[in-house]
Design a protein around this motif. Structure first.
Motif, PDB file in Angstrom:
ATOM      1  N   PRO A 211      23.132   2.454 -73.746  1.00  0.00           N
ATOM      2  CA  PRO A 211      22.696   1.523 -72.583  1.00  0.00           C
ATOM      3  C   PRO A 211      21.429   2.248 -72.103  1.00  0.00           C
ATOM      4  O   PRO A 211      20.493   1.714 -71.662  1.00  0.00           O
ATOM      5  N   ARG A 212      21.646   3.559 -71.685  1.00  0.00           N
ATOM      6  CA  ARG A 212      20.594   4.389 -71.308  1.00  0.00           C
ATOM      7  C   ARG A 212      19.455   4.333 -71.779  1.00  0.00           C
ATOM      8  O   ARG A 212      18.151   4.265 -71.481  1.00  0.00           O
ATOM      9  N   LEU A 445      30.542  19.023 -62.043  1.00  0.00           N
ATOM     10  CA  LEU A 445      29.293  18.530 -62.813  1.00  0.00           C
ATOM     11  C   LEU A 445      29.617  17.416 -63.893  1.00  0.00           C
ATOM     12  O   LEU A 445      29.324  16.522 -64.084  1.00  0.00           O
ATOM     13  N   ASP A 446      30.546  18.111 -64.796  1.00  0.00           N
ATOM     14  CA  ASP A 446      31.207  17.529 -65.941  1.00  0.00           C
ATOM     15  C   ASP A 446      31.989  16.230 -65.191  1.00  0.00           C
ATOM     16  O   ASP A 446      31.912  15.114 -66.061  1.00  0.00           O
ATOM     17  N   GLU A 447      32.792  16.477 -64.355  1.00  0.00           N
ATOM     18  CA  GLU A 447      33.605  15.217 -63.913  1.00  0.00           C
ATOM     19  C   GLU A 447      32.493  14.116 -63.230  1.00  0.00           C
ATOM     20  O   GLU A 447      32.636  12.986 -63.615  1.00  0.00           O
ATOM     21  N   GLU A 448      31.430  14.203 -62.463  1.00  0.00           N
ATOM     22  CA  GLU A 448      30.515  13.485 -62.047  1.00  0.00           C
ATOM     23  C   GLU A 448      29.564  12.755 -63.068  1.00  0.00           C
ATOM     24  O   GLU A 448      29.442  11.770 -63.190  1.00  0.00           O
ATOM     25  N   GLN A 449      29.476  13.603 -64.300  1.00  0.00           N
ATOM     26  CA  GLN A 449      28.800  13.109 -65.393  1.00  0.00           C
ATOM     27  C   GLN A 449      29.673  12.061 -65.965  1.00  0.00           C
ATOM     28  O   GLN A 449      29.330  10.983 -66.482  1.00  0.00           O
ATOM     29  N   ARG A 450      30.725  12.381 -66.241  1.00  0.00           N
ATOM     30  CA  ARG A 450      31.886  11.445 -66.983  1.00  0.00           C
ATOM     31  C   ARG A 450      31.959  10.342 -65.968  1.00  0.00           C
ATOM     32  O   ARG A 450      31.808   9.063 -66.705  1.00  0.00           O
ATOM     33  N   GLN A 451      31.979  10.249 -64.822  1.00  0.00           N
ATOM     34  CA  GLN A 451      32.110   9.210 -63.920  1.00  0.00           C
ATOM     35  C   GLN A 451      30.892   8.058 -63.983  1.00  0.00           C
ATOM     36  O   GLN A 451      31.029   6.978 -64.105  1.00  0.00           O
ATOM     37  N   SER A 452      29.591   8.936 -64.037  1.00  0.00           N
ATOM     38  CA  SER A 452      28.396   8.245 -64.224  1.00  0.00           C
ATOM     39  C   SER A 452      28.380   7.393 -65.498  1.00  0.00           C
ATOM     40  O   SER A 452      27.956   6.156 -65.427  1.00  0.00           O
ATOM     41  N   LEU A 453      28.693   8.116 -66.711  1.00  0.00           N
ATOM     42  CA  LEU A 453      28.674   7.355 -67.676  1.00  0.00           C
ATOM     43  C   LEU A 453      29.647   6.197 -67.807  1.00  0.00           C
ATOM     44  O   LEU A 453      29.366   5.208 -68.468  1.00  0.00           O
ATOM     45  N   SER A 454      30.925   6.585 -67.009  1.00  0.00           N
ATOM     46  CA  SER A 454      31.917   5.439 -67.348  1.00  0.00           C
ATOM     47  C   SER A 454      31.436   4.138 -66.451  1.00  0.00           C
ATOM     48  O   SER A 454      31.419   2.870 -66.943  1.00  0.00           O
ATOM     49  N   LEU A 455      30.660   4.534 -65.372  1.00  0.00           N
ATOM     50  CA  LEU A 455      29.986   3.548 -64.353  1.00  0.00           C
ATOM     51  C   LEU A 455      29.050   2.457 -65.300  1.00  0.00           C
ATOM     52  O   LEU A 455      28.609   1.134 -65.201  1.00  0.00           O
ATOM     53  N   GLU A 456      28.105   3.168 -65.872  1.00  0.00           N
ATOM     54  CA  GLU A 456      27.186   2.786 -66.635  1.00  0.00           C
ATOM     55  C   GLU A 456      27.597   1.642 -67.946  1.00  0.00           C
ATOM     56  O   GLU A 456      27.076   0.873 -68.117  1.00  0.00           O
ATOM     57  N   ILE A 457      28.589   2.319 -68.466  1.00  0.00           N
ATOM     58  CA  ILE A 457      29.333   1.491 -69.705  1.00  0.00           C
ATOM     59  C   ILE A 457      29.732   0.237 -69.185  1.00  0.00           C
ATOM     60  O   ILE A 457      29.648  -0.832 -69.586  1.00  0.00           O
ATOM     61  N   ARG A 458      30.452   0.419 -67.945  1.00  0.00           N
ATOM     62  CA  ARG A 458      31.156  -0.869 -67.217  1.00  0.00           C
ATOM     63  C   ARG A 458      30.045  -1.760 -66.827  1.00  0.00           C
ATOM     64  O   ARG A 458      29.892  -2.983 -67.029  1.00  0.00           O
ATOM     65  N   ALA A 459      29.140  -1.239 -66.397  1.00  0.00           N
ATOM     66  CA  ALA A 459      27.926  -2.121 -65.783  1.00  0.00           C
ATOM     67  C   ALA A 459      27.235  -2.805 -67.025  1.00  0.00           C
ATOM     68  O   ALA A 459      26.862  -4.075 -67.200  1.00  0.00           O
ATOM     69  N   SER A 460      27.151  -2.086 -68.076  1.00  0.00           N
ATOM     70  CA  SER A 460      26.465  -2.333 -69.283  1.00  0.00           C
ATOM     71  C   SER A 460      27.530  -3.725 -69.996  1.00  0.00           C
ATOM     72  O   SER A 460      26.946  -4.696 -70.514  1.00  0.00           O
ATOM     73  N   GLU A 461      28.686  -3.469 -69.821  1.00  0.00           N
ATOM     74  CA  GLU A 461      29.497  -4.513 -70.425  1.00  0.00           C
ATOM     75  C   GLU A 461      29.608  -5.944 -69.507  1.00  0.00           C
ATOM     76  O   GLU A 461      29.738  -6.929 -70.044  1.00  0.00           O
ATOM     77  N   GLU A 462      29.364  -5.550 -68.312  1.00  0.00           N
ATOM     78  CA  GLU A 462      29.418  -6.747 -67.266  1.00  0.00           C
ATOM     79  C   GLU A 462      28.269  -7.400 -67.667  1.00  0.00           C
ATOM     80  O   GLU A 462      28.300  -8.675 -67.615  1.00  0.00           O
ATOM     81  N   ALA A 463      27.029  -6.641 -67.674  1.00  0.00           N
ATOM     82  CA  ALA A 463      25.835  -7.348 -68.124  1.00  0.00           C
ATOM     83  C   ALA A 463      25.746  -8.169 -69.369  1.00  0.00           C
ATOM     84  O   ALA A 463      25.528  -9.302 -69.493  1.00  0.00           O
ATOM     85  N   LEU A 464      26.329  -7.507 -70.535  1.00  0.00           N
ATOM     86  CA  LEU A 464      26.611  -8.375 -71.537  1.00  0.00           C
ATOM     87  C   LEU A 464      27.584  -9.671 -71.498  1.00  0.00           C
ATOM     88  O   LEU A 464      26.915 -10.569 -71.999  1.00  0.00           O
ATOM     89  N   LYS A 465      28.617  -9.120 -70.735  1.00  0.00           N
ATOM     90  CA  LYS A 465      29.419 -10.449 -70.537  1.00  0.00           C
ATOM     91  C   LYS A 465      28.366 -11.602 -69.962  1.00  0.00           C
ATOM     92  O   LYS A 465      28.749 -12.851 -70.262  1.00  0.00           O
ATOM     93  N   LEU A 466      27.721 -11.331 -68.619  1.00  0.00           N
ATOM     94  CA  LEU A 466      27.028 -12.409 -68.185  1.00  0.00           C
ATOM     95  C   LEU A 466      26.149 -12.939 -69.044  1.00  0.00           C
ATOM     96  O   LEU A 466      25.848 -14.233 -69.063  1.00  0.00           O
ATOM     97  N   ARG A 467      25.203 -12.170 -70.043  1.00  0.00           N
ATOM     98  CA  ARG A 467      24.333 -12.641 -70.812  1.00  0.00           C
ATOM     99  C   ARG A 467      24.967 -13.517 -71.829  1.00  0.00           C
ATOM    100  O   ARG A 467      24.374 -14.787 -72.069  1.00  0.00           O
TER     101      ARG A 467
END
Length: 485
Positions: A211-212, A445-467
Motif C-alpha cells: 500500500p505504501r 523502533l522495531d515494535e513501532e515499525q511493526r505497529q505502523s505497518l499493521s495500522l497501514e495494512i488495516r487501513a488499506s483493507e478498510e479502504a479496499l472494503k469501502l471501495r
C-alpha cells in the motif's frame, strides 16, 4: 531500526556525482575547524613571553576558540536552515581570516581571547556544521564513507599546518604568521563555493505491491511529493505549535526524540575525557623521561594512525553488515577509547607509549569518523542541522572544562596515571550506557515499525472494503436502472 533515518527528504540523494566535490570541500572545511585551534599552540610560548602571562592564561586561547566553535552551533544551524550551507561556510572562512588579521594587531591577551577565541571560534562553527549537513543531502547509502573521508581532513590539515606554522614562526614571528594564516584560511571560502545545493528531484522506486508504494506511485503520477517510508515524527514542529521565529530554524522538539536524548547524554559525559589524553600525551612522555623529539614523535604516530583509520571506518560503516546497526559500532568506538586510557598507565618505557599511541590513534579516528554519522542516523538528514547545533552548544561545557579538570588532577596527585584513569572512566561508562540504551532503542523502533505497518495494512483493507462496497452499490443501481427501462 531502519537502515537510515531519511524521513521527509522528498527525493533520492545522488550518492555520488558532484557529491564527491562537496566531500572535498567538507574535507577542507572540517579540517580547518578541528586542526586550526590545535596548530596555534606553536606560537604560545612567544606570545606568553611577549604579553608576560602565565601558561594557563595563554592556553585559554585555544580553549575559548574550541568552546566558541561548539557554542556557535545553534546559530550556524539557524543560518544553514535559512540560507543553505554554501554562503554560511564562505562567511565562516571570512570571519576566521578577519579574526587572525585583527589578532596580529593585538596589544593584550584579552585582545587575543576576543579575536582568535570568540570571532575565530564562531567562524569555525560556520565551517563545521554546514559541511556535515550538506553531506547528508548528497549521500544516503554511502554516507558513512563520505563523512569518514570528510573527517579525515582534521589529521591531514593538522599534519600540514604544524610544520608550516613552525616555518612561518621562524620567518615572520607570531604577528606575521597570523597575517599569513589569515590568508590561508580563506581556502574555506573556496571550499564553501563547492557546496552547491543538491538537485532535489523526486525519484520514486518501482512499486512492490505494498500500500505504501502504491500511494507513492499514484502521488508521483499526480505530480505531488510524498512523505518517506518512515512515519513523520509526532512531535515535529508546526506553525501552530511553534509560532516563534527561532522555532522555525531550530527543531527544539528533538528534546523529545528518544534516540537524540540517548546520544546527547552519552556524548556529554564522553567529552569530559575525549580531548585531554591527546593534549597530555607529550607531557606524559616527558614526565617518564622521554626527550622532546621522541615525545613529539608520539603525536605524529598518533596522527598517522588516526589519518589511516577514518576512511577505513567509513567503508566499514557503509557495509551491509554494520550499517543497519551502526549505533553498536559507535558504542564500541567510545568503549574502545575508554579501554585505551585505562591501559595507558600500564605502558612501560618508550616502546609501550608507541604501542599506546598506535592503538589510541586508531580508537580516536574510529570515534571521530562515527561521531556525526551516528547522530545523523538517529535523527535523519532533514533534522541533522538542528540536532548538531543543539548538541554542540551543550558539549561546549565539557570541551572547555575537560582539559583543565584533567590538568588539576595532575597538579593534585603529581602523577598522570590518575588523569588517564578518570578519562578512561569518562569514556568507558558512556560507551556501556550507549550500547545498552541503543539495544533498547532498536527494540522499541522495531515494535513501532511493526505497529505502523499493521495500522497501514488495516487501513488499506478498510479502504479496499469501502471501495468494493461502493462498486457493488454502483453496479446494483445500474442494474436496477436497466431493469426499469
Amino acid at each position: 531500526m531502519p537502515p537510515a533515518a531519511v524521513t521527509n527528504l522528498g527525493y533520492t540523494p545522488p550518492d555520488g556525482g558532484w557529491g564527491w566535490a562537496v566531500v572535498f570541500g567538507a574535507f577542507i572545511s572540517i579540517g580547518f575547524s578541528y586542526a586550526f585551534p590545535k596548530s596555534l599552540t606553536i606560537y604560545f610560548k612567544e606570545i606568553q613571553e611577549y604579553f608576560s602571562v602565565s601558561y594557563s592564561e595563554i592556553a585559554w586561547v585555544s580553549s575559548v576558540m574550541l568552546a566558541s566553535m561548539y557554542a556557535g552551533g545553534p546559530v550556524s544551524s539557524m543560518l544553514v536552515n535559512r540560507y543553505g550551507s554554501r554562503p554560511v561556510v564562505m562567511v565562516g572562512g571570512l570571519m576566521v581570516s578577519i579574526a587572525m588579521v585583527l589578532a596580529s594587531l593585538g596589544t593584550t591577551i584579552i585582545h587575543l581571547y576576543l579575536c582568535v577565541g570568540v570571532i575565530g571560534g564562531f567562524g569555525l562553527a560556520f565551517n563545521l556544521q554546514p559541511a556535515l549537513t550538506i553531506i547528508g543531502t548528497y549521500f544516503q547509502v554511502k554516507r558513512p564513507l563520505a563523512i569518514g573521508l570528510a573527517m579525515t581532513g582534521s589529521p591531514v590539515v593538522l599534519s600540514t599546518l604544524a610544520p608550516l606554522n613552525q616555518f612561518f614562526f621562524d620567518s615572520f614571528g607570531w604577528r606575521g604568521s597570523f597575517l599569513v594564516l589569515g590568508a590561508i584560511v580563506l581556502n574555506c571560502c573556496v571550499a564553501g563555493a563547492l557546496m552547491r545545493p543538491v538537485n532535489k528531484r523526486v525519484q520514486v522506486k518501482p512499486s512492490d505491491g505494498s500500500p505504501r508504494c502504491e500511494v507513492a506511485r499514484e502521488a508521483a503520477a499526480a505530480g505531488v511529493s510524498t512523505p518517506s517510508a518512515d512515519p513523520p515524527p509526532e512531535d515535529g514542529p508546526t506553525e501552530s505549535k511553534c509560532p516563534s521565529y527561532i522555532y522555525r530554524y531550530i527543531d527544539l522538539s528533538l528534546f523529545r526524540h528518544r534516540g537524540f536524548l540517548i546520544y546527547l547524554v552519552g556524548s556529554v559525559v564522553m567529552f569530559f575525557g575525549f580531548f585531554a589524553p591527546v593534549v597530555f600525551l607529550a607531557p606524559y612522555a616527558k614526565h617518564q623521561g622521554t626527550d622532546e623529539y621522541s615525545a613529539a614523535l608520539l603525536l605524529s604516530i598518533f596522527a598517522l594512525a588516526d589519518m589511516f583509520i577514518r576512511p577505513v571506518t567509513g567503508i566499514i560503516g557503509s557495509s551491509k553488515w554494520v550499517r543497519p546497526r551502526i549505533q553498536y559500532f559507535f558504542s564500541f568506538a567510545v568503549s574502545y577509547n575508554g579501554v585505551c586510557q585505562l591501559l595507558c598507565p600500564l605502558a612501560s618505557g618508550y616502546e609501550g607509549l608507541v604501542v599506546y599511541a598506535v592503538f589510541y590513534g586508531l580508537a580516536f579516528g574510529i570515534l571521530s569518523a562515527l561521531l556525526f554519522e551516528a547522530l545523523m542516523d538517529l535523527v535523519g538528514a532533514h533534522r541533522f542541522s538542528s540536532a548538531v547545533g543543539l548538541v554542540t552548544i551543550i558539549e561546549c561545557g565539557p570541551v572547555l572544562l575537560g582539559p583543565p579538570i584533567s590538568g588539576a588532577l595532575v597538579d593534585a596527585f603529581g602523577d598522570y596515571r590518575y588523569m588517564y584513569y578518570v578519562c578512561g572512566m569518562f569514556l568507558l561508562a558512556p560507551g556501556v550506557f550507549l550500547f545498552i540504551m541503543h539495544y533498547y532503542n532498536y527494540k522499541k523502533l522495531d515494535e513501532e515499525q511493526r505497529q505502523s505497518l499493521s495500522l497501514e495494512i488495516r487501513a488499506s483493507e478498510e479502504a479496499l472494503k469501502l471501495r468494493i462496497n461502493q462498486e457493488v452499490e454502483t453496479m446494483k443501481c445500474k442494474y436496477e436502472l436497466e431493469a426499469a427501462d
